[in-house]
Design a protein around this motif. Structure first.
Motif, PDB file in Angstrom:
ATOM      1  N   VAL A  25       0.840  -1.205   0.000  1.00  0.00           N
ATOM      2  CA  VAL A  25       0.000   0.000   0.000  1.00  0.00           C
ATOM      3  C   VAL A  25       0.873   1.252   0.000  1.00  0.00           C
ATOM      4  CG1 VAL A  25      -1.658   1.351   1.349  1.00  0.00           C
ATOM      5  CG2 VAL A  25      -1.968  -1.118   1.102  1.00  0.00           C
ATOM      6  N   ALA A  26       1.920   1.229   0.813  1.00  0.00           N
ATOM      7  CA  ALA A  26       2.836   2.370   0.855  1.00  0.00           C
ATOM      8  C   ALA A  26       3.530   2.554  -0.492  1.00  0.00           C
ATOM      9  CB  ALA A  26       3.866   2.171   1.967  1.00  0.00           C
ATOM     10  N   ASP A  27       3.947   1.459  -1.102  1.00  0.00           N
ATOM     11  CA  ASP A  27       4.608   1.544  -2.409  1.00  0.00           C
ATOM     12  C   ASP A  27       3.654   2.072  -3.478  1.00  0.00           C
ATOM     13  OD1 ASP A  27       6.914   0.585  -1.276  1.00  0.00           O
ATOM     14  OD2 ASP A  27       6.611  -1.488  -1.936  1.00  0.00           O
ATOM     15  N   ALA A  28       2.381   1.696  -3.375  1.00  0.00           N
ATOM     16  CA  ALA A  28       1.390   2.192  -4.334  1.00  0.00           C
ATOM     17  C   ALA A  28       1.212   3.701  -4.202  1.00  0.00           C
ATOM     18  CB  ALA A  28       0.054   1.478  -4.119  1.00  0.00           C
ATOM     19  N   LEU A  29       1.261   4.197  -2.969  1.00  0.00           N
ATOM     20  CA  LEU A  29       1.155   5.645  -2.757  1.00  0.00           C
ATOM     21  C   LEU A  29       2.377   6.359  -3.328  1.00  0.00           C
ATOM     22  CD1 LEU A  29      -0.578   7.895  -1.490  1.00  0.00           C
ATOM     23  CD2 LEU A  29       0.776   7.634   0.596  1.00  0.00           C
ATOM     24  N   LEU A  30       3.532   5.744  -3.210  1.00  0.00           N
ATOM     25  CA  LEU A  30       4.745   6.316  -3.801  1.00  0.00           C
ATOM     26  C   LEU A  30       4.584   6.464  -5.311  1.00  0.00           C
ATOM     27  CD1 LEU A  30       7.617   4.440  -1.914  1.00  0.00           C
ATOM     28  CD2 LEU A  30       7.164   6.893  -1.859  1.00  0.00           C
ATOM     29  N   ALA A  31       4.081   5.414  -5.941  1.00  0.00           N
ATOM     30  CA  ALA A  31       3.915   5.445  -7.395  1.00  0.00           C
ATOM     31  C   ALA A  31       2.861   6.459  -7.825  1.00  0.00           C
ATOM     32  CB  ALA A  31       3.536   4.053  -7.895  1.00  0.00           C
ATOM     33  N   LYS A  32       1.828   6.612  -7.022  1.00  0.00           N
ATOM     34  CA  LYS A  32       0.726   7.502  -7.385  1.00  0.00           C
ATOM     35  C   LYS A  32       1.055   8.972  -7.164  1.00  0.00           C
ATOM     36  CE  LYS A  32      -4.048   8.617  -6.082  1.00  0.00           C
ATOM     37  NZ  LYS A  32      -5.179   8.271  -5.173  1.00  0.00           N
ATOM     38  N   CYS A  33       1.685   9.282  -6.049  1.00  0.00           N
ATOM     39  CA  CYS A  33       1.833  10.686  -5.640  1.00  0.00           C
ATOM     40  C   CYS A  33       3.244  11.255  -5.775  1.00  0.00           C
ATOM     41  CB  CYS A  33       1.378  10.848  -4.185  1.00  0.00           C
ATOM     42  SG  CYS A  33      -0.354  10.443  -3.911  1.00  0.00           S
ATOM     43  N   PHE A  34       4.229  10.407  -6.018  1.00  0.00           N
ATOM     44  CA  PHE A  34       5.600  10.913  -6.014  1.00  0.00           C
ATOM     45  C   PHE A  34       6.378  10.535  -7.274  1.00  0.00           C
ATOM     46  CE2 PHE A  34       4.256  10.376  -1.604  1.00  0.00           C
ATOM     47  CZ  PHE A  34       4.468  11.660  -1.120  1.00  0.00           C
ATOM     48  N   SER A  35       5.658  10.378  -8.366  1.00  0.00           N
ATOM     49  CA  SER A  35       6.325  10.048  -9.629  1.00  0.00           C
ATOM     50  C   SER A  35       6.871  11.292 -10.327  1.00  0.00           C
ATOM     51  CB  SER A  35       5.349   9.323 -10.561  1.00  0.00           C
ATOM     52  OG  SER A  35       4.208  10.138 -10.821  1.00  0.00           O
ATOM     53  N   THR A  36       6.407  12.471  -9.914  1.00  0.00           N
ATOM     54  CA  THR A  36       6.867  13.716 -10.527  1.00  0.00           C
ATOM     55  C   THR A  36       8.275  14.060 -10.049  1.00  0.00           C
ATOM     56  OG1 THR A  36       4.591  14.547 -10.568  1.00  0.00           O
ATOM     57  CG2 THR A  36       6.357  16.163 -10.849  1.00  0.00           C
ATOM     58  N   PRO A  37       9.212  14.301 -10.962  1.00  0.00           N
ATOM     59  CA  PRO A  37      10.560  14.710 -10.546  1.00  0.00           C
ATOM     60  C   PRO A  37      10.507  16.013  -9.753  1.00  0.00           C
ATOM     61  CG  PRO A  37      10.538  14.064 -12.856  1.00  0.00           C
ATOM     62  CD  PRO A  37       9.107  14.131 -12.422  1.00  0.00           C
ATOM     63  N   VAL A  38      11.472  16.205  -8.883  1.00  0.00           N
ATOM     64  CA  VAL A  38      11.475  17.379  -8.014  1.00  0.00           C
ATOM     65  C   VAL A  38      11.485  18.675  -8.820  1.00  0.00           C
ATOM     66  CG1 VAL A  38      12.794  18.632  -6.263  1.00  0.00           C
ATOM     67  CG2 VAL A  38      12.542  16.153  -6.093  1.00  0.00           C
ATOM     68  N   ALA A  39      12.270  18.729  -9.886  1.00  0.00           N
ATOM     69  CA  ALA A  39      12.345  19.950 -10.695  1.00  0.00           C
ATOM     70  C   ALA A  39      10.985  20.290 -11.304  1.00  0.00           C
ATOM     71  CB  ALA A  39      13.389  19.787 -11.792  1.00  0.00           C
ATOM     72  N   ALA A  40      10.281  19.275 -11.784  1.00  0.00           N
ATOM     73  CA  ALA A  40       8.958  19.506 -12.371  1.00  0.00           C
ATOM     74  C   ALA A  40       7.957  19.920 -11.300  1.00  0.00           C
ATOM     75  CB  ALA A  40       8.479  18.245 -13.086  1.00  0.00           C
ATOM     76  N   PHE A  41       8.068  19.316 -10.123  1.00  0.00           N
ATOM     77  CA  PHE A  41       7.170  19.702  -9.030  1.00  0.00           C
ATOM     78  C   PHE A  41       7.423  21.146  -8.624  1.00  0.00           C
ATOM     79  CE2 PHE A  41       6.247  20.376  -4.565  1.00  0.00           C
ATOM     80  CZ  PHE A  41       4.949  19.916  -4.466  1.00  0.00           C
ATOM     81  N   ARG A  42       8.689  21.553  -8.579  1.00  0.00           N
ATOM     82  CA  ARG A  42       9.026  22.922  -8.205  1.00  0.00           C
ATOM     83  C   ARG A  42       8.398  23.923  -9.182  1.00  0.00           C
ATOM     84  NH1 ARG A  42      13.282  24.687  -5.234  1.00  0.00           N
ATOM     85  NH2 ARG A  42      14.320  22.664  -5.450  1.00  0.00           N
ATOM     86  N   ALA A  43       8.498  23.635 -10.468  1.00  0.00           N
ATOM     87  CA  ALA A  43       7.938  24.530 -11.478  1.00  0.00           C
ATOM     88  C   ALA A  43       6.419  24.624 -11.343  1.00  0.00           C
ATOM     89  CB  ALA A  43       8.324  24.048 -12.873  1.00  0.00           C
ATOM     90  N   ALA A  44       5.767  23.487 -11.113  1.00  0.00           N
ATOM     91  CA  ALA A  44       4.311  23.479 -10.960  1.00  0.00           C
ATOM     92  C   ALA A  44       3.886  24.224  -9.701  1.00  0.00           C
ATOM     93  CB  ALA A  44       3.802  22.039 -10.926  1.00  0.00           C
ATOM     94  N   ALA A  45       4.645  24.066  -8.623  1.00  0.00           N
ATOM     95  CA  ALA A  45       4.323  24.750  -7.370  1.00  0.00           C
ATOM     96  C   ALA A  45       4.450  26.259  -7.532  1.00  0.00           C
ATOM     97  CB  ALA A  45       5.242  24.259  -6.255  1.00  0.00           C
ATOM     98  N   ALA A  46       5.428  26.709  -8.302  1.00  0.00           N
ATOM     99  CA  ALA A  46       5.607  28.144  -8.538  1.00  0.00           C
ATOM    100  C   ALA A  46       4.439  28.711  -9.332  1.00  0.00           C
ATOM    101  CB  ALA A  46       6.924  28.385  -9.273  1.00  0.00           C
TER     102      ALA A  46
END
Length: 240
Positions: A25-46
């Motif tokens: 279950v924990a691994d499934a959450l990793l795949a669902k919510c944390f597949s975005t690279p950090v750089a892409a997440f930073r740009a989206a958050a901005a």
């Protein structure tokens, strides 16, 4: 008391059996919510940053992680308690199995304490971000009040006295604070750090389940019968 010990055994064994699925279950959450690279997440958050607005997706992810961590703490507590009920009476000899049993209990406790600390760390993100958002640009309203003495006068009825009155003038000013690039970058960085921290929390939870399951299963006999099954070295002769 015996009924409680039996319940601890039933619950503990069920938790142990469920640990591989819990890790999945924990691994499934990793795949669902944390597949975005950090750089892409930073740009989206901005791009999504707005005054007095939470990062909705990150908040939802944090709530899901918190729920898993709370369940994890409960699981490790139940497993730890079950094995603790198998501790035999103190003896001068034949204690190798007891030492193994105590080691397993201490490791389970360490996993539990670590996960509990992670749940407490989640709250610091919201307080830090709220304080930072207060300094972000937006409309600010200021009310200025001033009292002005009136030149009008009136005579009180039947007394012939003249009195002066005053009136209260209220003025409202609306100003707009300019955004600070550094402040916006600071808030985005808080979001990025939280995103990375949440991913680390889920990975730690998954790995804790895997390690704890392996530890108990490899030492299952010592956990249940630290002085051997033939001695009943667990529940029947335990301190409970």
């Amino acid at each position: 008391m015996q009924a409680r010990v039996e319940l601890a055994e039933t619950t503990g064994k069920a938790v142990l059996a469920s640990m591989p699925a819990r890790a999945d279950v924990a691994d499934a959450l990793l795949a669902k919510c944390f597949s975005t690279p950090v750089a892409a997440f930073r740009a989206a958050a901005a791009r999504a940053l707005a005054p007095r607005k939470a990062h909705a997706e990150l908040v939802a992810t944090g709530e899901a992680v918190h729920a898993l961590l709370v369940d994890g703490v409960a699981d490790f507590r139940a497993l730890e308690f079950w094995i603790s009920t198998r501790v035999p009476p103190v003896s001068d000899g034949n204690n190798f199995g007891v030492e193994v049993q105590n080691y397993v209990i201490e490791q389970l406790k360490a996993y539990r304490v670590s996960l509990a600390a992670l749940t407490e760390a989640l709250a610091t993100y919201h307080s830090s971000r709220a304080a930072a958002l207060e300094k972000l640009g937006g409309a600010a309203t200021t009310i200025e009040t001033s009292a002005v003495e009136s030149t009008e006068s009136k005579v009180e009825e039947g007394k012939g006295k003249e009195s002066k009155g005053s009136k209260l003038d209220k003025t409202t000013k609306t100003t707009t604070k300019e955004d600070s690039d550094d402040q916006r970058a600071h808030i985005v960085e808080l979001d990025v750090r939280h995103y990375v921290a949440l991913e680390g929390m889920v990975r730690e939870l998954s790995q804790s389940y895997v390690k704890a399951h392996a530890l108990v299963e490899k030492n299952r006999e010592k956990c249940e019968f630290p002085r051997g099954a033939e001695t009943g070295g667990g529940r029947m002769n335990s301190m409970y």
